[in-house]
Design a protein around this motif. Structure first.
Motif, PDB file in Angstrom:
ATOM      1  N   THR A  39      29.958  43.054  33.137  1.00 56.78           N
ATOM      2  CA  THR A  39      30.147  41.635  33.511  1.00 56.78           C
ATOM      3  C   THR A  39      29.861  40.787  32.282  1.00 56.78           C
ATOM      4  O   THR A  39      28.716  40.535  31.958  1.00 56.78           O
ATOM      5  N   ALA A  44      41.443  46.620  31.078  1.00 52.48           N
ATOM      6  CA  ALA A  44      41.813  45.754  32.205  1.00 52.48           C
ATOM      7  C   ALA A  44      42.031  44.323  31.718  1.00 52.48           C
ATOM      8  O   ALA A  44      42.915  43.623  32.196  1.00 52.48           O
ATOM      9  N   THR A  45      41.189  43.876  30.783  1.00 54.44           N
ATOM     10  CA  THR A  45      41.376  42.549  30.182  1.00 54.44           C
ATOM     11  C   THR A  45      41.165  42.677  28.673  1.00 54.44           C
ATOM     12  O   THR A  45      40.417  43.546  28.217  1.00 54.44           O
ATOM     13  N   ARG A  49      37.506  42.460  27.422  1.00 56.29           N
ATOM     14  CA  ARG A  49      36.688  43.670  27.515  1.00 56.29           C
ATOM     15  C   ARG A  49      37.053  44.659  26.408  1.00 56.29           C
ATOM     16  O   ARG A  49      36.171  45.246  25.768  1.00 56.29           O
ATOM     17  N   THR A 104      43.657  50.774  33.106  1.00 54.31           N
ATOM     18  CA  THR A 104      42.437  50.459  33.821  1.00 54.31           C
ATOM     19  C   THR A 104      42.777  49.475  34.925  1.00 54.31           C
ATOM     20  O   THR A 104      43.456  48.486  34.685  1.00 54.31           O
ATOM     21  N   ARG A 105      42.311  49.780  36.135  1.00 55.18           N
ATOM     22  CA  ARG A 105      42.542  48.913  37.285  1.00 55.18           C
ATOM     23  C   ARG A 105      41.186  48.371  37.710  1.00 55.18           C
ATOM     24  O   ARG A 105      40.430  49.046  38.398  1.00 55.18           O
ATOM     25  N   GLY A 106      40.863  47.156  37.243  1.00 59.13           N
ATOM     26  CA  GLY A 106      39.526  46.618  37.475  1.00 59.13           C
ATOM     27  C   GLY A 106      38.559  47.392  36.593  1.00 59.13           C
ATOM     28  O   GLY A 106      38.636  47.307  35.373  1.00 59.13           O
ATOM     29  N   VAL A 107      37.672  48.158  37.213  1.00 61.10           N
ATOM     30  CA  VAL A 107      36.763  48.988  36.416  1.00 61.10           C
ATOM     31  C   VAL A 107      37.034  50.475  36.635  1.00 61.10           C
ATOM     32  O   VAL A 107      36.266  51.322  36.169  1.00 61.10           O
ATOM     33  N   ASP A 108      38.115  50.790  37.335  1.00 56.12           N
ATOM     34  CA  ASP A 108      38.469  52.191  37.559  1.00 56.12           C
ATOM     35  C   ASP A 108      39.655  52.583  36.693  1.00 56.12           C
ATOM     36  O   ASP A 108      40.483  51.749  36.337  1.00 56.12           O
ATOM     37  N   LEU A 140      42.478  46.205  45.249  1.00 55.69           N
ATOM     38  CA  LEU A 140      41.522  45.788  44.212  1.00 55.69           C
ATOM     39  C   LEU A 140      41.040  44.380  44.553  1.00 55.69           C
ATOM     40  O   LEU A 140      41.829  43.430  44.568  1.00 55.69           O
ATOM     41  N   VAL A 163      35.987  44.742  41.781  1.00 60.24           N
ATOM     42  CA  VAL A 163      35.683  44.409  40.395  1.00 60.24           C
ATOM     43  C   VAL A 163      34.992  43.053  40.409  1.00 60.24           C
ATOM     44  O   VAL A 163      35.305  42.188  41.226  1.00 60.24           O
ATOM     45  N   GLU A 166      43.782  37.303  33.622  1.00 61.11           N
ATOM     46  CA  GLU A 166      44.214  38.705  33.668  1.00 61.11           C
ATOM     47  C   GLU A 166      43.682  39.420  34.909  1.00 61.11           C
ATOM     48  O   GLU A 166      44.375  40.240  35.515  1.00 61.11           O
ATOM     49  N   MET A 167      42.434  39.115  35.260  1.00 59.77           N
ATOM     50  CA  MET A 167      41.833  39.835  36.384  1.00 59.77           C
ATOM     51  C   MET A 167      42.455  39.401  37.716  1.00 59.77           C
ATOM     52  O   MET A 167      42.726  40.245  38.580  1.00 59.77           O
ATOM     53  N   ILE A 207      45.861  41.144  38.231  1.00 56.31           N
ATOM     54  CA  ILE A 207      45.900  42.543  38.670  1.00 56.31           C
ATOM     55  C   ILE A 207      45.215  42.743  40.024  1.00 56.31           C
ATOM     56  O   ILE A 207      45.402  43.771  40.667  1.00 56.31           O
TER      57      ILE A 207
END
Lengths: 265, 265, 265
Positions: free
Chosen positions: B66, B98-99, B102, B134-138, C17, C42, C52-53, C56
């Motif tokens: 985060t 994912a972003t 990050r 990456t999809r979110g954090v997975d 998600l 997430v 971006e978040m 997705i």
């Protein structure tokens, strides 16, 4: 002698609203402990809402476990508001002695005025200028004779109630010193157990006198730990059962199981 | 072959202080995992106290789960301090890919220097410029052959140890690749299990060499998961039992139950 | 009549998600609840990565439980992005009515547009300008007749779906009102149980219509609570078992155990 059972019964009856400005690690932990005990927690740190929140709260708990300049401002402001509105303030100086920022912040809050301060040996030592006895957020040393003296000296110096936690906990109002012998070693394997004590102290002191509150929160939580340890031999299930027992313990249970005495220094 | 048992015994004996700058979701989780294992966690992110905390710490763990600009500053500063004071640094690039924020932050820390990087397939791919896995954090994909190559390539590129987690985990120092076959599918139903591995890696690398540490933290945690899953069939009780087993597992247990081998790429 | 079972089956199949901007107390709790249910959580609040978040993500959940000006900016921005990209938005106005900052922030998000709003009696009252019915984050009062009216009135006023939680929960789309009779009193002894409902609502509304989603998340979580309470008599173990049952409940279970009806206002 302090009646822990009566103090607990009052918390359950009055369900005090405890306003916590605490660290990120234990916010969930301390909220759950307060709910399990029978109090009502709220977490709020925005400067813009502090005055309203302190006014409706029955007590304020400041825990410096994860600091930065924004949170320090909020803690200082909350301490001033607690004083202004006559709300009891509990200070948990997490990590004081490990960094100057923590020691300085704890002392700033303390100088505004705390009803009760609870910390481990290293943290309370730091309040008297003795740095270097804190390793991260744990005390790197513990000496029961010195712990008694520390409780007494810090209580006198800052006109507050002081609880020094350790194998035996010592609580002082600057005149007397109480020893609390309850507890269990698995508490050292769960994060935030000290922070829980501070939060519960907030619930007790909202409806009881400060000395009774400092002793009672230690006793109740540590008796809960003893009961939890009868049912769980490892930290994960022990942790869950801590909340169970904060909920299940009766005033009679804690009176029967408390191990406290007034000690000589 | 790596002795996970010896590595664990050293952690238990030396109780390293692990300084975490991690995400809000898992602070409690990772602190509890470190305590259950036998290490000592501290969480601290204020720029003003980073230098003192890194100096007393035995290792530093940076987890970007985060982010915001304040925390990024702290992470960069902590990475520089870890380098300056010779403290091992573990990087968990949560959500890289994912972003851009990050991915960029992970690369910034990595370029300062990380002793070990641990991430899932999508996150480690992102460190080589392959976004969108990456999809979110997975991780949105996983290919064991490519995972091996990724571990090797990222380890070579950044002169670090890399662990790519997945159904099989691959760990590389840029020359060899180890496969870790332990684990349990319920780990995917508890948040922060990857973050726990990174935190435990911080404990191992404080007192063991980096390659041993990266492999051992995976093995110990995943064996704990296997034992927890024998006693719990759903995520809530499984989660509690993870901490139980981090505490209960002996060096002999992990040696007997480890499933690792050196693999060809 | 709403098929909660079908709605749950869709969540399990599609694993949406869910992007959460939520409070520090419950981040771990809500992430674990979403994973146990079968969705993918997430947490991300940095302004730099919000676009971006949100793009997705399959839905966005905004929970105002621990505010400050930085987080308020992120929440407002996320709400605008959700609107721009057509992602359903769930708002949990935690503590609205306790402080003006919370009420104002909730209303700001609501005016941008929320697909579903879920709050307790005091919080939803505050959205109509009736302050002072919230004590910290709990409702200080509850009146089933007025709760029905509130659900209907707020749904009409803001063209949204509204869930008012309490002993009986009422859900309205501004025309009809559904009552949900499931639940268990131990939910009041665990922090973040309301926040879990909001998070789960995010999972449901990613793949179901809003009215079905608001009702289904309440039913599924409250049936999970009923099952958990059969196995646990106190909050700590009850809490762990909530996640167990979010994972174990089948569509058939929730259909058989749901207690809902359309009520007259």
């Amino acid at each position: 002698m302090i009646s822990v059972g009566e103090a607990l019964a009052k918390v359950r009856e009055r369900k005090p609203l405890v306003h916590n400005i605490t660290n990120f690690v234990v916010m969930n932990t301390t909220a759950n402990a307060l709910l399990a005990l029978g109090a009502s927690p709220v977490m709020a740190h925005a400067e813009e809402e502090l005055e309203e929140m302190v006014r409706i709260a029955d007590s304020v708990v400041v825990n410096i476990g994860t600091l930065d300049k924004f949170w320090i401002n909020s803690m200082i402001k909350a301490a001033k508001l607690a004083k202004e509105y006559g709300k009891p303030l509990v200070l948990d100086p997490v990590g004081a002695g490990a960094t100057r920022l923590r020691t300085k912040t704890a002392l700033e809050v303390l100088k505004i005025g705390a009803t009760i301060v609870k910390g481990n040996f290293g943290e309370i030592s730091a309040l008297l200028g003795e740095e270097g006895k804190t390793r991260g957020v744990d005390s790197s040393t513990y000496d029961p004779e010195r712990a008694k003296e520390l409780a007494l000296a810090v209580a006198e110096e800052f006109s507050t109630i002081v609880a020094v936690t350790g194998k035996v906990d010592y609580v002082s109002d600057g005149k007397r010193v109480y020893a609390v012998y309850n507890g269990h070693e698995l508490l050292g394997r769960v994060t935030g157990t000290g922070c829980i004590v501070a939060a519960l102290t907030g619930a007790f002191v909202a409806v009881n006198d400060p000395l009774t509150s400092a002793v009672s929160s230690l006793v109740v939580f540590e008796v809960a730990a003893e009961k939890a340890a009868e049912e769980a031999k490892a930290p994960g299930t022990f942790h869950a059962k801590l909340y169970d027992w904060l909920y299940l313990l009766t005033p009679e249970d804690v009176e029967r199981l408390k191990k406290i005495e007034v000690v000589k220094v």
